[in-house]
Design a protein around this motif. Structure first.
Motif, PDB file in Angstrom:
ATOM      1  N   ALA A   4      77.818 -24.919 -25.192  1.00 34.69           N
ATOM      2  CA  ALA A   4      78.835 -25.630 -24.406  1.00 34.69           C
ATOM      3  C   ALA A   4      78.734 -25.281 -22.926  1.00 34.69           C
ATOM      4  O   ALA A   4      78.868 -26.156 -22.063  1.00 34.69           O
ATOM      5  N   LEU A   5      78.494 -24.008 -22.615  1.00 32.93           N
ATOM      6  CA  LEU A   5      78.368 -23.603 -21.224  1.00 32.93           C
ATOM      7  C   LEU A   5      77.161 -24.243 -20.562  1.00 32.93           C
ATOM      8  O   LEU A   5      77.185 -24.559 -19.367  1.00 32.93           O
ATOM      9  N   ASP A   6      76.096 -24.448 -21.329  1.00 29.72           N
ATOM     10  CA  ASP A   6      74.920 -25.119 -20.782  1.00 29.72           C
ATOM     11  C   ASP A   6      75.228 -26.574 -20.417  1.00 29.72           C
ATOM     12  O   ASP A   6      74.648 -27.125 -19.478  1.00 29.72           O
ATOM     13  N   LEU A   7      76.133 -27.199 -21.153  1.00 23.89           N
ATOM     14  CA  LEU A   7      76.482 -28.608 -20.917  1.00 23.89           C
ATOM     15  C   LEU A   7      77.566 -28.775 -19.860  1.00 23.89           C
ATOM     16  O   LEU A   7      77.625 -29.795 -19.176  1.00 23.89           O
ATOM     17  N   ALA A   8      78.465 -27.792 -19.759  1.00 19.44           N
ATOM     18  CA  ALA A   8      79.585 -27.894 -18.822  1.00 19.44           C
ATOM     19  C   ALA A   8      79.078 -27.785 -17.381  1.00 19.44           C
ATOM     20  O   ALA A   8      78.088 -27.103 -17.116  1.00 19.44           O
ATOM     21  N   PRO A   9      79.783 -28.486 -16.442  1.00 19.39           N
ATOM     22  CA  PRO A   9      81.012 -29.265 -16.621  1.00 19.39           C
ATOM     23  C   PRO A   9      80.768 -30.719 -17.001  1.00 19.39           C
ATOM     24  O   PRO A   9      81.710 -31.495 -17.087  1.00 19.39           O
ATOM     25  N   GLY A  10      79.508 -31.102 -17.196  1.00 21.33           N
ATOM     26  CA  GLY A  10      79.247 -32.473 -17.617  1.00 21.33           C
ATOM     27  C   GLY A  10      79.619 -32.692 -19.070  1.00 21.33           C
ATOM     28  O   GLY A  10      79.911 -31.748 -19.805  1.00 21.33           O
TER      29      GLY A  10
ATOM     30  N   VAL B 176      81.878 -33.766 -25.232  1.00 26.53           N
ATOM     31  CA  VAL B 176      80.964 -33.002 -26.095  1.00 26.53           C
ATOM     32  C   VAL B 176      81.285 -31.512 -26.011  1.00 26.53           C
ATOM     33  O   VAL B 176      81.322 -30.800 -27.021  1.00 26.53           O
ATOM     34  N   VAL B 177      81.516 -31.027 -24.789  1.00 30.04           N
ATOM     35  CA  VAL B 177      81.858 -29.614 -24.590  1.00 30.04           C
ATOM     36  C   VAL B 177      83.115 -29.258 -25.372  1.00 30.04           C
ATOM     37  O   VAL B 177      83.172 -28.232 -26.057  1.00 30.04           O
ATOM     38  N   ALA B 178      84.128 -30.120 -25.289  1.00 28.51           N
ATOM     39  CA  ALA B 178      85.385 -29.854 -25.998  1.00 28.51           C
ATOM     40  C   ALA B 178      85.172 -29.812 -27.501  1.00 28.51           C
ATOM     41  O   ALA B 178      85.715 -28.948 -28.197  1.00 28.51           O
ATOM     42  N   SER B 179      84.356 -30.727 -28.026  1.00 30.72           N
ATOM     43  CA  SER B 179      84.109 -30.774 -29.466  1.00 30.72           C
ATOM     44  C   SER B 179      83.398 -29.509 -29.939  1.00 30.72           C
ATOM     45  O   SER B 179      83.761 -28.921 -30.972  1.00 30.72           O
TER      46      SER B 179
ATOM     47  N   LEU C  69      87.081 -24.800 -22.585  1.00 32.13           N
ATOM     48  CA  LEU C  69      87.702 -25.868 -23.370  1.00 32.13           C
ATOM     49  C   LEU C  69      88.865 -26.492 -22.599  1.00 32.13           C
ATOM     50  O   LEU C  69      88.989 -27.732 -22.531  1.00 32.13           O
ATOM     51  N   ILE C  70      89.716 -25.654 -22.006  1.00 27.02           N
ATOM     52  CA  ILE C  70      90.847 -26.162 -21.237  1.00 27.02           C
ATOM     53  C   ILE C  70      90.348 -26.991 -20.056  1.00 27.02           C
ATOM     54  O   ILE C  70      90.901 -28.066 -19.753  1.00 27.02           O
ATOM     55  N   ASP C  71      89.293 -26.528 -19.376  1.00 22.15           N
ATOM     56  CA  ASP C  71      88.733 -27.284 -18.258  1.00 22.15           C
ATOM     57  C   ASP C  71      88.203 -28.637 -18.713  1.00 22.15           C
ATOM     58  O   ASP C  71      88.341 -29.645 -18.008  1.00 22.15           O
ATOM     59  N   ALA C  72      87.571 -28.663 -19.887  1.00 24.88           N
ATOM     60  CA  ALA C  72      87.057 -29.934 -20.415  1.00 24.88           C
ATOM     61  C   ALA C  72      88.202 -30.896 -20.697  1.00 24.88           C
ATOM     62  O   ALA C  72      88.127 -32.091 -20.381  1.00 24.88           O
TER      63      ALA C  72
ATOM     64  N   GLN D 197      97.132 -31.732 -24.585  1.00 21.89           N
ATOM     65  CA  GLN D 197      96.331 -30.736 -25.285  1.00 21.89           C
ATOM     66  C   GLN D 197      96.277 -29.441 -24.490  1.00 21.89           C
ATOM     67  O   GLN D 197      96.358 -28.341 -25.055  1.00 21.89           O
ATOM     68  N   VAL D 198      96.136 -29.565 -23.172  1.00 17.35           N
ATOM     69  CA  VAL D 198      96.094 -28.377 -22.321  1.00 17.35           C
ATOM     70  C   VAL D 198      97.395 -27.603 -22.430  1.00 17.35           C
ATOM     71  O   VAL D 198      97.402 -26.381 -22.616  1.00 17.35           O
TER      72      VAL D 198
END
Length: 302
Positions: free
Chosen positions: A114-120, A124-127, A168-171, A180-181
């Motif tokens: 997830a960190l590799d994908l974030a912040p894009g 997907v990151v949230a899932s 997750l919160i940032d996503a 959700q946040v």
């Protein structure tokens, strides 16, 4: 029976192909939890003796450790697993198991992805992070005794969980999932009230939803806990989260002295996040060292 998985993110649980079980006895559970956390890497005999406090509780620490390992191997044989799952490497020991079968390492792998994908790709990151955080059933290494290895492992995993939660919160914020946040930030804050960044995200989501009175109350609660527990005021991140409140009417705006005091003490308050998480970051969640990095280095040197 084959071992399907070993879970240490909560009470120790060994999942065999058709049942679940855990060794009987606190020392056996602690020993197995440590070996599982370091799966695939050697654990030194003296480390295990120290972890189980055998020097002070027995007359012969080495023989006592051998006895505990023998009982653990018998327990594995009882469930049809060959006792060579626990290997002797010189005078030391290793759990001969793919670490992907240990929930702690699956959690770290998912969080890294997830960190590799974030912040894009926030959806997907949230899932990914929701799946990762669902692996937790309680405190990490809960069945490990109060030794150095268990405490270090639990601390490392807690650092990873804090980063996963913030990401997750940032996503969700990026997706506009403010409800959700709010719901999840409240839960995370209850578990870790000194995480200033989580307070800031909670306030920001409340502001976006137009729930300004609740945002002010959340700010005051954060200000109080930081003052009571750490003796500091809110830092710059928490102050920035309240920018939307500054232009409100006198009935809702933050008191001027509160904003000024927070700004004056902003640098001190940055310690709050570090004390709570020990994984500080300037612009996004920092990536802690992998839990097995130091064990890999030890193994390479042996």
């Amino acid at each position: 029976m084959a071992i399907v998985g070993i879970d240490v993110l909560g009470p120790l649980r060994v999942r065999f192909s058709n049942c679940e079980a855990a060794p009987t006895g606190a020392k056996l559970r602690s020993l197995f939890a440590i070996l599982a956390f370091r799966a695939g890497h050697t654990v030194m005999r003296d480390e295990l003796i120290d972890e189980l406090d055998l020097m002070t509780t027995t007359d012969d620490a080495v023989n006592a450790l051998h006895a505990h390992l023998a009982r653990l191997r018998r327990w594995l044989r009882h469930y049809g697993r060959e006792s060579d799952l626990i290997e002797t490497v010189g005078s030391d020991y290793r759990l001969n198991l793919d670490r992907g079968k240990v929930d702690a390492h699956r959690f770290v792998n998912l969080t890294e992805r997830a960190l590799d994908l974030a912040p894009g790709t926030p959806s997907v990151v949230a899932s990914i992070l929701k799946d990762a955080l669902c692996l937790w059933r309680g405190d990490a290494m809960l069945d490990a005794l109060d030794g150095r290895l268990g405490a270090a492992a639990a601390n490392e995993l807690d650092n990873w969980r804090a980063v996963a939660r913030e990401t997750l919160i940032d996503a969700w914020l990026s997706l506009g999932s403010n409800q959700q946040v709010v719901l999840n930030a409240r839960k995370f804050i209850a578990e870790n009230p000194l995480n200033e960044m989580m307070h800031a995200r909670h306030i920001r989501a409340l502001c976006r939803m137009g729930r300004y009175a609740e945002a002010i109350e959340a700010y005051k609660n954060a200000e109080k806990v930081l003052s009571d527990e750490l003796g500091v005021g809110p830092g710059s991140e928490l102050c920035l989260a309240t920018e939307d409140l500054v232009s409100l009417g006198p009935g809702l705006a933050l008191p001027r002295e509160s904003r000024r005091g927070a700004a004056d003490r902003g640098e001190l308050a940055s310690h709050a996040g570090r004390a709570a998480r020990k994984a500080p970051r300037p612009t996004g969640p920092a990536r802690p060292d992998r839990p097995t990095d130091r064990w890999a280095a030890l193994g390479a040197s042996r």
